[in-house]
Design an enzyme around this catalytic site. Structure first.
Site, PDB file in Angstrom:
ATOM      1  N   TYR A 298      53.184  36.644  34.010  1.00 29.84           N
ATOM      2  CA  TYR A 298      54.174  37.081  33.032  1.00 29.84           C
ATOM      3  C   TYR A 298      55.382  36.141  33.081  1.00 29.84           C
ATOM      4  O   TYR A 298      55.377  35.134  33.797  1.00 29.84           O
ATOM      5  CB  TYR A 298      54.540  38.540  33.275  1.00 29.84           C
ATOM      6  CG  TYR A 298      53.397  39.487  32.993  1.00 29.84           C
ATOM      7  CD1 TYR A 298      52.777  39.502  31.744  1.00 29.84           C
ATOM      8  CD2 TYR A 298      52.907  40.350  33.977  1.00 29.84           C
ATOM      9  CE1 TYR A 298      51.718  40.346  31.480  1.00 29.84           C
ATOM     10  CE2 TYR A 298      51.838  41.201  33.720  1.00 29.84           C
ATOM     11  CZ  TYR A 298      51.241  41.197  32.470  1.00 29.84           C
ATOM     12  OH  TYR A 298      50.182  42.028  32.213  1.00 29.84           O
TER      13      TYR A 298
ATOM     14  N   CYS B 238      34.681  49.747  38.208  1.00 30.80           N
ATOM     15  CA  CYS B 238      33.862  49.453  37.023  1.00 30.80           C
ATOM     16  C   CYS B 238      34.651  48.878  35.854  1.00 30.80           C
ATOM     17  O   CYS B 238      34.095  48.206  34.994  1.00 30.80           O
ATOM     18  CB  CYS B 238      33.135  50.714  36.579  1.00 30.80           C
ATOM     19  SG  CYS B 238      34.213  51.952  35.797  1.00 30.80           S
TER      20      CYS B 238
ATOM     21  N   GLY C   5      45.958  51.520  43.441  1.00 31.72           N
ATOM     22  CA  GLY C   5      46.155  51.742  42.012  1.00 31.72           C
ATOM     23  C   GLY C   5      45.054  52.519  41.345  1.00 31.72           C
ATOM     24  O   GLY C   5      45.182  53.705  41.035  1.00 31.72           O
TER      25      GLY C   5
ATOM     26  N   GLU D  13      16.178  68.862  39.126  1.00 29.56           N
ATOM     27  CA  GLU D  13      15.976  67.424  38.947  1.00 29.56           C
ATOM     28  C   GLU D  13      14.556  67.067  39.373  1.00 29.56           C
ATOM     29  O   GLU D  13      14.123  67.400  40.480  1.00 29.56           O
ATOM     30  CB  GLU D  13      16.995  66.636  39.788  1.00 29.56           C
ATOM     31  CG  GLU D  13      16.743  65.149  39.909  1.00 29.56           C
ATOM     32  CD  GLU D  13      16.697  64.447  38.552  1.00 29.56           C
ATOM     33  OE1 GLU D  13      15.707  63.732  38.304  1.00 29.56           O
ATOM     34  OE2 GLU D  13      17.648  64.627  37.755  1.00 29.56           O
TER      35      GLU D  13
ATOM     36  N   LYS E 260      27.013  46.773  43.140  1.00 30.57           N
ATOM     37  CA  LYS E 260      27.123  48.044  42.428  1.00 30.57           C
ATOM     38  C   LYS E 260      26.949  49.260  43.339  1.00 30.57           C
ATOM     39  O   LYS E 260      26.918  50.396  42.874  1.00 30.57           O
ATOM     40  CB  LYS E 260      26.073  48.106  41.300  1.00 30.57           C
ATOM     41  CG  LYS E 260      26.097  46.961  40.316  1.00 30.57           C
ATOM     42  CD  LYS E 260      27.343  46.969  39.456  1.00 30.57           C
ATOM     43  CE  LYS E 260      27.403  48.108  38.488  1.00 30.57           C
ATOM     44  NZ  LYS E 260      26.414  48.067  37.414  1.00 30.57           N
TER      45      LYS E 260
END
Length: 638
Positions: free
Chosen positions: A171, A343, A316, A409, A427
């Site tokens: 910035y 993600c 964060g 399931e 992942k």
């Protein structure tokens, strides 16, 4: 446990109850004129309630021309003070120190956001902006310096405990400080003493207007990770000057927009990845140092503090996934913490579209005032078919509302296609969310019957009042001649371990799933070719995870054929057509051209008169965030 993380700390006479910090993150929750909203307040208040010792709010623009996004907070005029005074009063009720990050985007904005050309030290456009910035005159530089001081003064009047000067991420202040973006030859360009002048004069102006007892933090990219940019050695040289100018702490981050994957790292980046850069900065200053960068486990944060690499830790996106992370960690309830998986889809994906941010794992973000506890006065028997993220989300919220819930399931593991997404390299943390969902159901005494296929007979026996069909999707089999051959399989079967492959593989379909499957196979030392009919691969992935995926594919030597189709599958070969025309030998063909909803049973049960609600991929194939949110809302509404 976590004695370092939960020890108190003092900055400029302000007592922090712990070392847990929320760094500034753009969420686009304010009004376009920069004024405060209830959504902005409640979003931050949830984190204060959740136990964070210090919260740094997102990018308060010091002038309208300094906005990088449309719905940022602002303190560029006195009329904006009142709303934020009410905001700080709410945060302080929870014993949380509240800091306003103040900034000017410089060239890292566009006419679409600010209505005019950006301004910058030099006429060099940001790689992510179409607009050429105007070079700032010395007169304009001095005006903007005063804007920083006035913004800080308004923040103090609004009740903030301090400000954080945003001198990082490319910035405006960072643009002046770096030879990567500053090509001036006047007193604000050239050698280091000139390039840091802008920052030093801003600090001086803020101290003059706010006094010595006001916190004035400084966020800096320790390394910009671009050719010609600042390195850690440059930063270590600069920090003592900032220290002498009167800052209160140093918040050590990394990167500029061109190296955006270092600004906000994705799942392809390791935890606490720049903690050593924070440690380097600590060696040249007595000031408190904050570290940031992929902290989603408080135990790792505590370890970094124990190793004296930093004094405080910013978490964060973890505060998005679970605003109550500090409270849960302090109580030792680690299994109750919903961990960020890096993600980027809800936070960064929305940000790049200039719409309010969210978190795909936490549907409450940005809706804190709208989502309250729901309790039914008419409990129902609810059968959930499918233990993917949508079905589990529905089961959790339905059980919390007081319904009697059972989940079925057919596979060995919960998670559906979302769990399969955890198999490729980088992942793996996806499984932590499925584990969190299963733990929630365990606490709610909701049975989850795995390896149990639901039939009409089972439904008749259970007599549910409501059936939630979260039966997911199945692979699309394209009409390619030869697709029925026995050496042809699907990404689903490969990632689930149902099907092994040979060593010479062609993956058909270069969307995110196909590209990740190719990477998974190549990382296991297979020879892989990825074929995609579009001009680029992984076009359905967010920018930073995509960069990480492409880098992995290159490292693992995956051959990529874009703008190419498969004309025919022969015995142990494929015929390619388009940009690439060849017959390519292969001992395994993996299909990954998309999925289609699997809802035949649900429709049949509906026809028999059952109250059936179809959700997630069973309703419409899409991303996990939408499915989780849909399941969450459905369970509450029953």
């Amino acid at each position: 446990m976590l004695n370092h993380l939960f020890s108190p700390f003092e900055i400029e006479g302000k007592q922090l109850k712990n070392r847990c910090v929320v760094p500034a993150m753009v969420m686009n929750f304010c009004n376009e004129d920069g004024t405060c909203t209830e959504k902005f307040t409640e979003y931050h208040e949830a984190k204060a309630k959740g136990g964070f010792g210090m919260i740094i709010t997102e990018d308060f623009a010091v002038t309208p021309r300094g906005k990088g996004f449309k719905y940022l907070p602002g303190l560029w005029n006195d009329g904006q003070i009142t709303g934020f005074r009410e905001f700080t009063e709410r945060i302080h009720k929870h014993d949380t120190v509240i800091i306003a990050q103040i900034y000017h985007a410089g060239r890292q904005t566009s006419k679409d956001v600010i209505g005019e050309a950006p301004e910058a030290p030099s006429a060099i456009p940001c790689p992510f902006s179409p607009d050429m910035p105007e070079e700032m005159t010395v007169e304009r530089i001095r005006e903007v310096i005063a804007c920083y001081g006035d913004c800080a003064r308004r923040a103090k009047e609004a009740g903030f405990d301090g400000v954080e000067i945003h001198g990082a991420h490319g910035y405006l202040i960072a643009q002046f400080m770096s030879p990567y973006s500053n090509k001036r030859t006047d007193e604000y360009g050239g050698p280091l003493q000139n390039r840091i002048r802008f920052a030093l004069e801003i600090i001086e102006d803020i101290r003059k207007k706010c006094g010595k007892d006001f916190i004035v933090g400084y966020r800096i990219s320790a390394d910009e990770f671009v050719t010609g940019g600042r390195s850690i050695e440059d930063t270590k040289t600069i920090v003592p000057y900032l220290d002498r100018a009167g800052i209160s702490y140093v918040h050590v981050t990394a990167g500029v927009y061109r190296s955006f994957d270092t600004v906000i790292p994705s799942m392809y980046c390791s935890h606490a990845w720049i903690a050593d850069l924070a440690k380097e900065v600590k060696q040249v200053t007595h000031l408190p140092v904050i570290t940031v960068g992929r902290y989603n486990d408080p135990r790792i944060a505590d370890t970094v503090l124990a190793c004296n690499k930093a004094d405080l830790v910013s978490m964060g996106r973890q505060s998005l996934a679970d605003p109550e992370t500090p409270n849960k960690a302090k109580e030792g309830r680690f299994e109750d913490i919903r961990q960020c998986i890096g993600c980027h889809h809800g936070c960064i994906g929305n940000l790049l579209a200039n719409i309010p941010g969210t978190c795909i794992l936490n549907p409450c973000i940005g809706h804190e005032s709208e989502i309250t506890d729901v309790k039914t006065d008419k409990p129902k028997r609810v059968m959930v078919i499918g233990a993917g993220p949508a079905g589990l989300a529905a089961a959790i919220s339905a059980a919390k509302a007081g319904h009697s819930v059972k989940v079925y399931e057919k596979n060995r593991w919960a998670g559906g296609q979302f769990r399969l997404g955890s198999v490729p390299a980088g992942k793996g943390e996806i499984t932590s969310f499925i584990s969190w969902q299963m733990n929630e159901l365990k606490k709610l005494n909701v049975p989850v019957m795995l390896e149990t296929e639901v039939t009409k007979e089972l439904v008749s026996k259970e007599t549910p009042d409501i059936i939630i069909a979260a039966t997911g999707a199945k692979p699309i089999i394209p009409p390619i001649p030869g697709v029925e051959k026995d050496f042809v399989t699907t990404s689903h079967d490969v990632l689930s371990g149902k099907r092994n492959t040979g060593t010479n593989i062609v993956v058909i379909g270069g969307g995110c799933v196909g590209a990740e499957t190719a990477n998974h196979l190549a990382s296991n030392l297979k020879s892989v070719t990825l074929v995609e009919m579009l001009p680029e691969i992984a076009s359905d992935e967010v920018v930073v995870p995509k960069w990480g995926l492409v880098e992995e594919l290159e490292k693992n030597k995956v051959r990529i054929c874009t703008s190419t189709t498969v004309k025919e599958i022969k015995d142990h070969a494929v015929v390619l057509s388009g940009r690439v025309e060849e017959e390519l030998p292969a001992d395994t063909i993996v299909l990954s051209v998309g999925s289609k909803s699997e809802n035949i049973l649900a429709k049949e049960l509906k026809e028999q008169g059952y109250d059936v609600r179809i959700i997630g991929d069973a309703s419409k194939v899409g991303l996990a965030g939408a499915a989780i949110s849909q399941g969450f809302e459905l369970g509450r509404s029953l």
